[in-house]
Design a protein around this motif. Sequence first.
Motif, PDB file in Angstrom:
ATOM      1  N   SER A  42       5.081   0.536 -10.644  1.00 56.80           N
ATOM      2  CA  SER A  42       5.420   1.949 -10.650  1.00 56.80           C
ATOM      3  C   SER A  42       4.323   2.705 -11.352  1.00 56.80           C
ATOM      4  CB  SER A  42       6.751   2.184 -11.362  1.00 56.80           C
ATOM      5  OG  SER A  42       6.668   1.744 -12.699  1.00 56.80           O
ATOM      6  N   THR A  43       4.157   3.909 -10.952  1.00 55.58           N
ATOM      7  CA  THR A  43       3.166   4.768 -11.574  1.00 55.58           C
ATOM      8  C   THR A  43       3.769   5.376 -12.818  1.00 55.58           C
ATOM      9  OG1 THR A  43       2.282   5.260  -9.413  1.00 55.58           O
ATOM     10  CG2 THR A  43       1.637   6.713 -11.200  1.00 55.58           C
ATOM     11  N   THR A  44       3.145   5.088 -13.957  1.00 60.88           N
ATOM     12  CA  THR A  44       3.701   5.590 -15.215  1.00 60.88           C
ATOM     13  C   THR A  44       2.778   6.575 -15.894  1.00 60.88           C
ATOM     14  OG1 THR A  44       2.735   3.712 -16.386  1.00 60.88           O
ATOM     15  CG2 THR A  44       5.004   3.510 -15.620  1.00 60.88           C
TER      16      THR A  44
ATOM     17  N   HIS B  12      -0.979   2.561  -4.219  1.00 59.37           N
ATOM     18  CA  HIS B  12      -0.089   1.485  -3.787  1.00 59.37           C
ATOM     19  C   HIS B  12      -0.634   0.772  -2.558  1.00 59.37           C
ATOM     20  CE1 HIS B  12       3.453   1.674  -6.412  1.00 59.37           C
ATOM     21  NE2 HIS B  12       3.252   2.971  -6.474  1.00 59.37           N
ATOM     22  N   ALA B  13      -1.179   1.515  -1.623  1.00 62.29           N
ATOM     23  CA  ALA B  13      -1.724   0.906  -0.415  1.00 62.29           C
ATOM     24  C   ALA B  13      -2.909   0.005  -0.747  1.00 62.29           C
ATOM     25  CB  ALA B  13      -2.140   1.994   0.571  1.00 62.29           C
ATOM     26  N   ASP B  14      -3.783   0.481  -1.610  1.00 59.44           N
ATOM     27  CA  ASP B  14      -4.931  -0.341  -2.002  1.00 59.44           C
ATOM     28  C   ASP B  14      -4.473  -1.598  -2.729  1.00 59.44           C
ATOM     29  OD1 ASP B  14      -7.080   2.516  -2.808  1.00 59.44           O
ATOM     30  OD2 ASP B  14      -6.571   1.549  -0.902  1.00 59.44           O
ATOM     31  N   PHE B  15      -3.509  -1.418  -3.584  1.00 58.24           N
ATOM     32  CA  PHE B  15      -2.999  -2.567  -4.341  1.00 58.24           C
ATOM     33  C   PHE B  15      -2.355  -3.587  -3.407  1.00 58.24           C
ATOM     34  CE2 PHE B  15      -1.653  -4.808  -7.979  1.00 58.24           C
ATOM     35  CZ  PHE B  15      -0.338  -5.190  -7.811  1.00 58.24           C
ATOM     36  N   ASP B  16      -1.569  -3.110  -2.459  1.00 55.08           N
ATOM     37  CA  ASP B  16      -0.943  -4.018  -1.494  1.00 55.08           C
ATOM     38  C   ASP B  16      -1.998  -4.784  -0.694  1.00 55.08           C
ATOM     39  OD1 ASP B  16       1.985  -2.000  -0.548  1.00 55.08           O
ATOM     40  OD2 ASP B  16       1.395  -3.005  -2.404  1.00 55.08           O
TER      41      ASP B  16
END
Lengths: 121, 179
Positions: A42-44, B12-16
């Motif tokens: 999650s982005t915190t 998130h896309a890069d991390f995935d």
Amino acid sequence: MNLLETPPADVNAVCPDDLDGLLRAYFRAALPAPWPDVPAVSTTQRHSLPRSRLALAASVLVLVGGHFLLADRFSDAPPVLDSSPGRVHATRVNAEGQAKKARPTTTRDAATRTTVGTGRR
Amino acid sequence: MKPGPRQTARLHADFDALYRRHSREVWALVYARWLNADTAMDITQETFLRLWKQVEEGEDILNPRAWLLRVARNLAEDHAKSAFRRNGTQPPQTLNGVRGHEPSPLDTLERKETFARLRHELRQLADADREVLTLRYALDYNAGQIADLLGVSVTAVHMRLSRARQRLAERLTARGAEP
């Protein structure tokens, strides 16, 4: 169960005469299946710029600003050249506008210093 | 300032993508160290969580693959000293890090015994030899891919593979196993 029957083919069976097959079966069995999904994250953070960059920028501003403040407070006017023949020295003007002669540097002084340094005349 | 939705989605896309591309390699290297699938997966997950933290803080990682492998290796070494190392019983499906899929109990037992013997012999090998074996037989990497990941020459990979297989064959034969 009929012991004479050939057991059904098993893709995961270990081949006793094949080290490659044994190794592949072993490591494939160890490999998680199905492969787990990407861990939930999650982005915190709430900053658009890293804190370290902001701190660096603030430090630079303090240094630059401090330099100019101190320079204005303690700096003297540009030196005035004394045009007396044979000697050239700088006359500095302090903050109160009073002239203060700097000790000129001459060749004899240099020689004296050298003599004192070596202990010989 | 809170990251916008587009920036978050991109992160998130890069991390995935990094996870899909490198998670198996990370797992393989950690498994080579500990020969335990659950431990390897725990450390793999922890490695990627640390990557996420770096990405989230805006840190630029020039070579994510090298970063992941380095962190995974460090975590694998730290595992021996960490408090969360589990010494309790394992579920039957993951006994000795091996998952069973066979319906026949006898086949399952024979398979586990064979794997247990193999696992014992694998532990006697050098870490570098186990790494090439794991990458080769778990992920089907060729010598070039293994060399690229480990940062060694293709010749060195071939030598390690050959040496490791020869040692395993000798040990397993000496112990009465059937390589």
